[in-house]
Design an enzyme around this catalytic site. Structure first.
Site, PDB file in Angstrom:
ATOM      1  N   ASN A 249       2.080  26.668  48.705  1.00 17.31           N
ATOM      2  CA  ASN A 249       3.548  26.665  48.781  1.00 17.31           C
ATOM      3  C   ASN A 249       4.015  27.791  49.699  1.00 17.31           C
ATOM      4  O   ASN A 249       3.213  28.550  50.236  1.00 17.31           O
ATOM      5  CB  ASN A 249       4.163  26.789  47.381  1.00 17.31           C
ATOM      6  CG  ASN A 249       3.743  28.068  46.699  1.00 17.31           C
ATOM      7  OD1 ASN A 249       4.107  29.158  47.124  1.00 17.31           O
ATOM      8  ND2 ASN A 249       2.936  27.950  45.642  1.00 17.31           N
TER       9      ASN A 249
ATOM     10  N   PHE B  52       9.515  33.978  36.444  1.00 23.35           N
ATOM     11  CA  PHE B  52      10.432  33.645  37.527  1.00 23.35           C
ATOM     12  C   PHE B  52      10.613  32.134  37.540  1.00 23.35           C
ATOM     13  O   PHE B  52       9.713  31.407  37.137  1.00 23.35           O
ATOM     14  CB  PHE B  52       9.866  34.106  38.878  1.00 23.35           C
ATOM     15  CG  PHE B  52      10.314  35.482  39.251  1.00 23.35           C
ATOM     16  CD1 PHE B  52       9.844  36.581  38.554  1.00 23.35           C
ATOM     17  CD2 PHE B  52      11.211  35.686  40.292  1.00 23.35           C
ATOM     18  CE1 PHE B  52      10.265  37.863  38.883  1.00 23.35           C
ATOM     19  CE2 PHE B  52      11.637  36.952  40.637  1.00 23.35           C
ATOM     20  CZ  PHE B  52      11.166  38.056  39.927  1.00 23.35           C
TER      21      PHE B  52
HETATM   22  N1  CTP Z   1       3.671  29.662  36.310  1.00 24.45           N
HETATM   23  C1  CTP Z   1       2.388  29.936  35.886  1.00 24.45           C
HETATM   24  N2  CTP Z   1       1.401  29.005  36.026  1.00 24.45           N
HETATM   25  C2  CTP Z   1       1.669  27.800  36.573  1.00 24.45           C
HETATM   26  C3  CTP Z   1       2.985  27.517  37.008  1.00 24.45           C
HETATM   27  C4  CTP Z   1       3.957  28.467  36.856  1.00 24.45           C
HETATM   28  O1  CTP Z   1       2.145  31.023  35.381  1.00 24.45           O
HETATM   29  N3  CTP Z   1       0.700  26.928  36.707  1.00 24.45           N
HETATM   30  C5  CTP Z   1       4.718  30.676  36.130  1.00 24.45           C
HETATM   31  C6  CTP Z   1       5.333  31.177  37.431  1.00 24.45           C
HETATM   32  O2  CTP Z   1       4.663  32.326  37.898  1.00 24.45           O
HETATM   33  C7  CTP Z   1       6.752  31.514  37.021  1.00 24.45           C
HETATM   34  C8  CTP Z   1       7.044  30.566  35.875  1.00 24.45           C
HETATM   35  O3  CTP Z   1       5.776  30.101  35.405  1.00 24.45           O
HETATM   36  O4  CTP Z   1       6.869  32.821  36.535  1.00 24.45           O
HETATM   37  C9  CTP Z   1       7.883  29.385  36.241  1.00 24.45           C
HETATM   38  O5  CTP Z   1       7.299  28.712  37.324  1.00 24.45           O
HETATM   39  P1  CTP Z   1       7.868  27.317  37.805  1.00 24.45           P
HETATM   40  O6  CTP Z   1       6.979  26.753  38.860  1.00 24.45           O
HETATM   41  O7  CTP Z   1       9.327  27.465  38.086  1.00 24.45           O
HETATM   42  O8  CTP Z   1       7.773  26.505  36.434  1.00 24.45           O
HETATM   43  P2  CTP Z   1       6.899  25.354  35.931  1.00 24.45           P
HETATM   44  O9  CTP Z   1       6.565  25.671  34.518  1.00 24.45           O
HETATM   45  O10 CTP Z   1       5.756  25.072  36.858  1.00 24.45           O
HETATM   46  O11 CTP Z   1       7.963  24.175  35.945  1.00 24.45           O
HETATM   47  P3  CTP Z   1       8.428  23.186  37.126  1.00 24.45           P
HETATM   48  O12 CTP Z   1       7.559  23.465  38.317  1.00 24.45           O
HETATM   49  O13 CTP Z   1       8.231  21.865  36.529  1.00 24.45           O
HETATM   50  O14 CTP Z   1       9.872  23.544  37.362  1.00 24.45           O
END
Ligand code: CTP
Length: 414
Positions: free
Chosen positions: A218, A331
């Site tokens: 990403n 975040f």
């Molecule tokens: N995060 C994590 N591990 C993952 C995905 C996300 O630890 N596999 C953490 C990120 O570092 C961030 C938080 O979860 O602090 C939210 O990440 P985000 O990508 O917004 O949330 P998701 O739970 O992946 O939800 P979505 O992508 O469906 O919005």
């Protein structure tokens, strides 16, 4: 604690002598740095006598008959690399009075003399107390330079208003010495308010290999996480940064761990989590990884369908393992329904706070140096207007310090 006191060329330079004294009274060692113009107003010997320390007056070493001594103190004794050692040894850089030219040099990052080089080379908090003619103060160029410096985290002790040495009346008079001392104390104490905390920060993207050449990843630059790590270190915390691949130079921290994949980041975070009193998961973890990873480069023959499977949710896992007293922050980069989506994650992942922003807004987020958003806690919502990532890091840490204070405060029951 040691303070570098920069004195620049203005009539108010004589007041810096009183300031040096008062800072010493508060227990600081004071290292005075004078610009050439400052020496037209006050002699280095005054400061050498007051502080008992050598006064830095030029960029390059020149020990000759022009060196003046007072007791053990030498007034001019400089070295070409001294700016680095001074930069690393100080707890704050205070510039009083700061002329319009000094503010311009700082804002533009010009290392033209020892003081402006020191400003660039230090990571310690910087406090400047400007003094100048009222029209120079009001000039758009000066105001723009001040705005740049504020944005970079420099504390400006605003000048007072009144009769000025140039014969005019208005703003531009050096702030009272008391006020400058208070600003220094506030900044230096604030900068140590995370002492005793062990902060674990994750930053950057993770990359999931498709084959030896390609990956799923990403746009995260890592800048927000690096800014948090750097700001926390400056405020006295023990900091570990676990970073996915970025183009950034790691700041000076207690530990820096470089990872590539989500699995590596998960392992690095789990290993260190129990010791961390605060964990901030800034990383943009890849949500999906290829179901199968090819050991050879996939050839461009026809179309390619990739099956992606979800990665482990590191933050949710940390949330399920947290011990009492540990603070956990996530975040959320969203493109719609920012607050409600983020609140959902706050609860689902058992967090104390979540910082959310709308990444579809131009000019902020991902590779930008600027950001904006909100900090959500169980019962609060703090709006963060657009600002530099370093400043935003400061706001996030302020919110954590407030959460910590709430935890420690005795519960009041009615
Ligand atoms: N995060 C994590 N591990 C993952 C995905 C996300 O630890 N596999 C953490 C990120 O570092 C961030 C938080 O979860 O602090 C939210 O990440 P985000 O990508 O917004 O949330 P998701 O739970 O992946 O939800 P979505 O992508 O469906 O919005």
């Amino acid at each position: 604690m040691k303070i570098a006191l920069g004195v620049t060329g203005g009539v108010a330079a004589y007041k810096a002598a009183e300031l040096a004294r008062r800072l010493q009274d508060r227990g600081f060692r004071v290292q005075v740095v004078m610009t050439d113009a400052a020496q037209e107003f006050v002699r280095p010997l005054t400061f050498a006598a007051l502080t008992g320390e050598k006064v830095i007056t030029r960029m390059f070493a020149q020990r000759d008959s022009s060196d003046v001594t007072y007791g053990d103190a030498t007034a001019t004794l400089d070295s070409s690399v001294e700016h680095i050692s001074v930069a690393q040894s100080i707890d704050a850089l205070v510039v009083a009075p700061a002329t319009a030219a000094t503010l311009a040099r700082f804002a533009q990052g010009l290392s033209e003399d020892f003081l402006s080089t020191l400003y660039l080379a230090t990571t310690a908090p910087v406090i400047v107390a400007p003094a100048m003619n009222v029209n120079m103060w009001r000039h758009a160029a000066t105001q723009a330079n001040l705005a740049t410096l504020r944005e970079r985290g420099v504390t400006i002790v605003e000048p007072g208003s009144g009769y000025l040495a140039c014969g005019m009346t208005g703003e531009g008079r050096l702030a009272e010495v008391d006020e400058i001392v208070e600003a220094v104390l506030a900044r230096v104490t604030q900068s140590q308010d995370l002492k005793g905390e062990h902060i674990l920060v994750s930053a950057g993207p993770t990359m999931e290999p498709i084959d030896p050449v390609r990956f799923v990843g990403n746009r995260s630059s890592g800048k927000m996480g690096y800014a948090i790590a750097e700001a926390a270190r400056r405020r006295g915390a023990h900091v570990t940064l676990v970073s996915g691949p970025t183009a950034l130079t790691p700041p000076a921290l207690d530990e820096f761990v470089s990872v590539e994949t989500t699995a590596e980041m998960r392992a690095a975070m789990l290993e260190r989590f129990a010791k961390a009193s605060i964990t901030i998961m800034t990383a943009a973890v890849a949500d999906f990884t290829p179901a199968v990873q090819s050991s050879q480069k996939i050839k461009r023959e026809g179309s390619l369908t990739l099956e992606l499977v979800p990665t482990a949710d590191i933050l949710a896992e940390l949330g399920s393992r947290r011990a009492p007293g540990q603070l956990l922050v996530g975040f959320a980069a969203e493109t719609e329904n920012v607050v409600s989506h983020a609140r959902g994650k706050l609860q689902r992942k058992h967090l104390d706070a979540i910082v959310c922003n709308d990444v579809s807004r131009p000019g902020i987020g991902f590779s930008s140096d600027r950001n904006a958003g909100r900090i959500l806690t169980a019962d609060d919502e703090i709006e963060i207007p657009e600002m530099s990532k370093l400043e935003m890091a400061g706001r996030i840490l302020d919110a954590l310090v407030a959460l910590r204070a709430q935890q420690k405060a005795p519960k009041v029951t009615s």
